[in-house]
Design a protein around this motif. Sequence first.
Motif, short mmCIF file in Angstrom:
data_model
loop_
_atom_site.label_atom_id
_atom_site.label_comp_id
_atom_site.label_asym_id
_atom_site.label_seq_id
_atom_site.Cartn_x
_atom_site.Cartn_y
_atom_site.Cartn_z
N GLY A 381 36.80 48.03 47.01
CA GLY A 381 37.46 47.02 46.22
C GLY A 381 37.01 45.69 46.60
O GLY A 381 37.75 44.72 46.03
N ALA A 382 35.91 45.50 47.56
CA ALA A 382 35.66 44.32 47.94
C ALA A 382 34.07 44.24 47.86
O ALA A 382 33.65 43.15 47.14
N TYR A 383 33.33 45.15 48.41
CA TYR A 383 31.67 44.77 48.34
C TYR A 383 31.31 45.19 46.67
O TYR A 383 31.33 46.32 46.45
N PRO A 384 30.56 44.41 46.30
CA PRO A 384 29.99 44.62 45.08
C PRO A 384 28.98 45.98 44.87
O PRO A 384 28.79 46.63 43.85
N THR A 409 42.87 54.68 43.73
CA THR A 409 42.83 53.83 42.63
C THR A 409 43.49 52.78 42.78
O THR A 409 43.16 51.57 42.36
N GLU A 410 44.72 52.67 43.39
CA GLU A 410 45.56 51.44 43.66
C GLU A 410 45.12 50.18 44.21
O GLU A 410 45.04 49.06 44.15
N PHE A 414 39.20 52.14 38.99
CA PHE A 414 38.61 53.41 38.55
C PHE A 414 37.02 52.93 38.50
O PHE A 414 36.17 53.67 38.53
N ASN A 416 35.20 51.14 40.40
CA ASN A 416 34.45 51.34 41.82
C ASN A 416 34.28 52.68 42.07
O ASN A 416 33.88 52.84 43.31
N LEU A 448 49.81 58.57 34.71
CA LEU A 448 49.96 57.05 34.70
C LEU A 448 50.67 56.66 33.40
O LEU A 448 51.38 55.75 33.26
N LEU A 454 50.25 52.55 32.52
CA LEU A 454 49.13 52.58 31.64
C LEU A 454 49.28 52.86 30.39
O LEU A 454 50.24 53.79 29.97
N ARG B 79 39.10 39.85 45.44
CA ARG B 79 38.32 40.60 45.74
C ARG B 79 37.97 41.78 44.61
O ARG B 79 36.74 42.35 44.75
N MET B 80 38.88 42.22 43.71
CA MET B 80 38.44 43.20 42.62
C MET B 80 37.44 42.76 41.73
O MET B 80 36.58 43.34 41.46
N PHE B 82 35.32 40.23 42.38
CA PHE B 82 34.16 40.19 43.22
C PHE B 82 33.35 41.47 43.53
O PHE B 82 32.21 41.69 43.30
N SER B 83 34.17 42.44 43.48
CA SER B 83 33.43 43.83 43.76
C SER B 83 32.90 44.43 42.62
O SER B 83 32.13 45.23 42.71
N GLN B 84 33.25 43.76 41.29
CA GLN B 84 32.58 44.16 40.13
C GLN B 84 31.57 42.98 39.63
O GLN B 84 31.13 42.97 38.57
N LEU B 114 39.93 45.97 34.99
CA LEU B 114 39.61 46.35 36.31
C LEU B 114 40.68 46.57 37.05
O LEU B 114 40.66 47.53 37.96
N ARG B 116 43.54 48.13 35.97
CA ARG B 116 44.28 49.25 35.50
C ARG B 116 44.36 50.45 36.72
O ARG B 116 43.58 50.70 37.56
N GLY B 117 45.60 50.77 36.73
CA GLY B 117 46.07 51.83 37.76
C GLY B 117 46.33 51.20 39.20
O GLY B 117 46.44 51.97 40.25
N THR B 118 46.32 49.78 39.12
CA THR B 118 46.52 48.86 40.58
C THR B 118 47.83 48.35 40.46
O THR B 118 48.28 48.06 39.35
N PRO B 119 48.45 48.08 41.63
CA PRO B 119 49.71 47.35 41.51
C PRO B 119 49.64 45.87 40.97
O PRO B 119 50.55 45.44 40.51
N ARG B 121 48.07 44.68 38.56
CA ARG B 121 48.27 45.00 36.85
C ARG B 121 49.70 44.99 36.79
O ARG B 121 50.34 44.19 35.94
N LEU B 122 50.50 45.80 37.69
CA LEU B 122 52.01 45.75 37.50
C LEU B 122 52.65 44.32 37.88
O LEU B 122 53.46 43.89 37.04
N ARG B 137 49.54 42.01 26.52
CA ARG B 137 48.74 42.17 27.99
C ARG B 137 47.69 41.06 27.73
O ARG B 137 46.92 40.99 26.79
N GLY B 334 39.84 38.92 50.72
CA GLY B 334 39.90 40.20 50.45
C GLY B 334 38.99 41.05 51.38
O GLY B 334 38.56 42.25 51.08
#
Lengths: 477, 477, 477
Positions: A381-384, A409-410, A414, A416, A448, A454, B79-80, B82-84, B114, B116-119, B121-122, B137, B334
């Motif tokens: 979730g950090a390194y690309p 997932t959290e 998805f 990554n 979800l 979701l 971080r998310m 960045f990870s993408q 990205l 989706r499924g993470t806190p 997002r909530l 959204r 992150g």
Amino acid sequence: MDEGSPSSLACRAMSLLHPDRLFPPDPTTRKIARALYDTVADAPIVSPHGHTDPRWWGEDPAFTDAAELFVMPDHYVTRMLFSQGMSFAQLGIGEEAEGDRRAIWRRFAEGYHLFRGTPSRLWIDHALSEVFGLSERLSPANADAQFDAIADALARPEFRPRALYDRFGIDVIATTDDALSDLRHHDAVQRSDWTGRVVPTYRSDAVTDPETPRFRNNVMRLGEITGCDTTRWQGYLDAHRVRRTFFREMGATATDHGHPTARTLDLGTAEAEALFKRVLRPPVSPEDAEAFRAQMLTEFARMSTEDGLVMQLHAGAVRNHHHGVFHTVGKDRGFDIPQPTGWTHALRPLLNAVGMDPRLTLILFTLDEATYARELAPLAGAYPCLRLGPPWWFHDSPEGMRRFREMATETAGFENTAGFNDDTRALCSIPARHDVARRCDAAFLAGLVTTHRLDEEEAFEIMPRLAHGLAREAYRL
Amino acid sequence: MDEGSPSSLACRAMSLLHPDRLFPPDPTTRKIARALYDTVADAPIVSPHGHTDPRWWGEDPAFTDAAELFVMPDHYVTRMLFSQGMSFAQLGIGEEAEGDRRAIWRRFAEGYHLFRGTPSRLWIDHALSEVFGLSERLSPANADAQFDAIADALARPEFRPRALYDRFGIDVIATTDDALSDLRHHDAVQRSDWTGRVVPTYRSDAVTDPETPRFRNNVMRLGEITGCDTTRWQGYLDAHRVRRTFFREMGATATDHGHPTARTLDLGTAEAEALFKRVLRPPVSPEDAEAFRAQMLTEFARMSTEDGLVMQLHAGAVRNHHHGVFHTVGKDRGFDIPQPTGWTHALRPLLNAVGMDPRLTLILFTLDEATYARELAPLAGAYPCLRLGPPWWFHDSPEGMRRFREMATETAGFENTAGFNDDTRALCSIPARHDVARRCDAAFLAGLVTTHRLDEEEAFEIMPRLAHGLAREAYRL
Amino acid sequence: MDEGSPSSLACRAMSLLHPDRLFPPDPTTRKIARALYDTVADAPIVSPHGHTDPRWWGEDPAFTDAAELFVMPDHYVTRMLFSQGMSFAQLGIGEEAEGDRRAIWRRFAEGYHLFRGTPSRLWIDHALSEVFGLSERLSPANADAQFDAIADALARPEFRPRALYDRFGIDVIATTDDALSDLRHHDAVQRSDWTGRVVPTYRSDAVTDPETPRFRNNVMRLGEITGCDTTRWQGYLDAHRVRRTFFREMGATATDHGHPTARTLDLGTAEAEALFKRVLRPPVSPEDAEAFRAQMLTEFARMSTEDGLVMQLHAGAVRNHHHGVFHTVGKDRGFDIPQPTGWTHALRPLLNAVGMDPRLTLILFTLDEATYARELAPLAGAYPCLRLGPPWWFHDSPEGMRRFREMATETAGFENTAGFNDDTRALCSIPARHDVARRCDAAFLAGLVTTHRLDEEEAFEIMPRLAHGLAREAYRL
């Protein structure tokens, strides 16, 4: 539950496989899961990592019998039967092995109840039902009839490997190939008029793990094949580059590295050179062996930034746990046992060296689920460059997949993750394994949705990503 | 599911937030969860640990835009992205950072799928909906409109920090403050006519961790501020006492210690003194640094028995995993990754020294979920001084909370836990985070009720304890 | 949910125990779970491992009161009350202990709410309801009445231990007995006309763990009892053989070994002999103590192949975590805390030495759930001698059992597990504990059925195996 609906238990009598298998019991969630699954049930299979025999694809031989197909090569099967008192010889393996394949199959049928609650049971039921059209679960009572039915089928051309590939809807399949391999079977596929896509994967262990039997010979052979001076560090690295180029020319998009730990190192050239010299001259200390594997991971990551091969790391198996089993029946017989496997400290040298290079993709596989939420998801979730591979080996199972999604997932989301791969040596289990994964992912997404984490339309967008899209992208296929 | 009921999916169209989100799908359980949640949905927020900027409370400034509020300071978000593949500069961070806040917000909208499924997002859905009244959204299509709507809102006085505090129903909020801080913003709050309660927390790391940049300078500065001779061990301890007294006078009820491990030590005075001398004189060995942090935890526990400050230990993060990220964009971006963190052996010296003192409360936070059932619940279920903090950081999420309750409750019960804390730097996420926690706890309790492990009336007694009662007690607020 | 069905919440008022407790909320799954459970609800209790006092069986004494029965000897109970501020003295333990048993019981009633969500609550509710016929949950309001009712009952012959054994439907129960024990109470049982089957278990720790108090004396005493020269390595091993023969003659079918780790060693004779000499001469280094315990596990495994005693290994508890508690109230008071416990490397020497001997059964118990899927299931799913013991101690609970089945089954199946054992010192909790286990296993199997991983008729075959069949077989009872 509506008795007339497809999820009714009454349907089971009609088939070995219930159409709602692996979907959650809650009717609302199950309905969503079913709808999600339906969108990918017949989607093409992308199989970016596995262990099918390249000869199957190159020579397209007929399989001879059910024991050869389902029992003898499958370490999930043989270890379980062995754990309950059958010998390897009784299963047709090793010295004084049973030669009567029907007798082996009967023993498997006697022990088939042992697989209740295991994924092997799901895979084999699926293969017997969907590949061979059998409608009864294997049992001592029907063992002979099933053996005969399978033998009859195998004699027909539509049960040869290439025909199965086509029938299974495989889009592309990767094999795992020794760095020294001549890839002759891949060559045969390419020269043939068959349209299947079978790509090799550069598996380096035999020439990078100083604890592999005949390591030094393998390194010398690497030199002969490549014309590089593999007695020297730079020549050895160049030899890898030459081989990787050859693999890429033969279709490879990825490398694979199977290590006892995820340790990496980024030594200076002089230090690396000295280490290389030491590992070429036995006896090699365990520390040097570990350090050399660690250094090579960073070297391979660097090469990946040069040539674009996606890098896979499968870390954490203690191979050949029982020496006697290894000496009598060899490796890959079920006596590889996981150990705790840290990632945070282990990957740090590699990631600091090349982790921000946009050309690198490194896909991680673990046998230590405690690291999903603690280390792997935070890293991915950090390194690309990082992607998380699907649940591996002992965790390639419904509960294993659920835990993976719940724990990864959290933090990683998805995108990554790298989709599913079947990792199998059992050809007939390929559709079964993808089917299990698609059902489990549909079940997770449906959960979800019913808990309103979701939207339903989002789940429909994610479903094909998990079924094949992410794998295709992550592996550059 | 009744299509007309509030749990119907049809309701979703009316709002970004489904009223039954995070409740279990089973209708019976969901109904109980909803009833439990309803009793605490509007209960006051007790926020005993977090990272809101004291300046917000002291100066009550207006926020300028959505990017500043939701993207740039939130390491979950950056971080998310960045990870993408997004760069920190594109997100407005570091050198050559994007200066156009609207452009940053657009990039966030592009990457919002990205999450989706993470806190995150909530939390962000909740904030956009409940704080800013947005009903869609975030997406690339509405990014500009939402940016404008948020900017308009932020210009109004009711979106200033103090107004949000009041509107969110916060009863008390703790900040986390450097031991050297002058607490000027807390002073400003107290001198103001605003009735909000903002208390500081004594965070010692800068003057207790020899591996902190400028550690020696910080210790010398501690001496200047306090008038104690911090070149000597006793003077250094006295200086902490002086500062703790100051923090207590400013409203603090707790200290906080963020350590890479939970290691504690209880050295004799001479040995501690010698260690202190060594860590003041660089280079400091990693062993000495670890030992000094370990010794200081026991010293702080002793001080807590004297002055009644509740002690928090957040252990297990490897900070600044990538050196390049740290050097270019600094900490808290992150790249802090958890490591395995043992508690049983680590806490033993401290617990043997002061663990039976009735004046001590020590609240434990881990990033290693494997220790919930194995170590933390057994420890908290035995030692009177111990309480378990809520799931922390990567585990502050629905699945993380579920695992915590499932793994901790059977051994530690509910009363050995310390309630929820939001631990956030993101002001608008505070009600969202408490709401998620209250819903997850309601769901957990409801599951105990439908499986007849708990009577319904008991669950109604426990619910407000988890929502705010336990936090208030554990933190002595 | 049908208000008239047995799963209706309305039923609860009629009894302390809901008939559907611990079954899944989903109605379809619950119905299957209930049907499965019904087939074993009244099945005999096989209790192959536990800590009931042999004197109960040999002398059949009356218990005096509720505090003696439910509070004072139960470390689950005392540690929880202690963790919330009660002293051991207030609970009737240690110096200056409360002598008024009714006062102790009242304190327990005051703290009974602390056990909400814990298995102790399930066990004690069950015992109060099913053993003593009480229909209200214990509370301060009814504490006196319940104390009196229990005292009245205990004065009657049908509440003596042997009568309870018969009433509980126990088929066989194993005690855990010091290697030096004369087993006089087992002798008394055998000489009596009572038909209950009470078998001893050879627990070696006092004479194999050099860190046990009075270890050397114990070893000398072992020599006196057996007539072997226990100052010498071979004599010491022979003395164990003599004692094991005695235990077998008294009915034992198993040994038990409680170690801080699972470490094993297989030293050559000379090396083992030298180690033995060192551990007899204090001070013993921690390394030598660990090595000696490790070596003895392999020696015991060898002896098991000779005499057929099943071997149990309970590994991973750090005993007497707080020195003060140990010195004032002794061991087994709730201050034993688990530590991470590896199995893959630890068992390798033993398994390579004797792991393929068909006469060996080795049952493994862990306090480190992270090893279920990572190490224990892979090991037990390969080695024929291994069986997995049920969730132990802190994990002998509904969530603990669920996690065990979810993490172990997919790799080890059901037949490589050893059924349930209650492991209890609390006589009245025996039926409660078996009942919880049977319900949890029924729930797990039912979940496999509704997700179509198992046929319903298969689940009915497995259910009695989990309830008693596997235990009987694994322990050779």
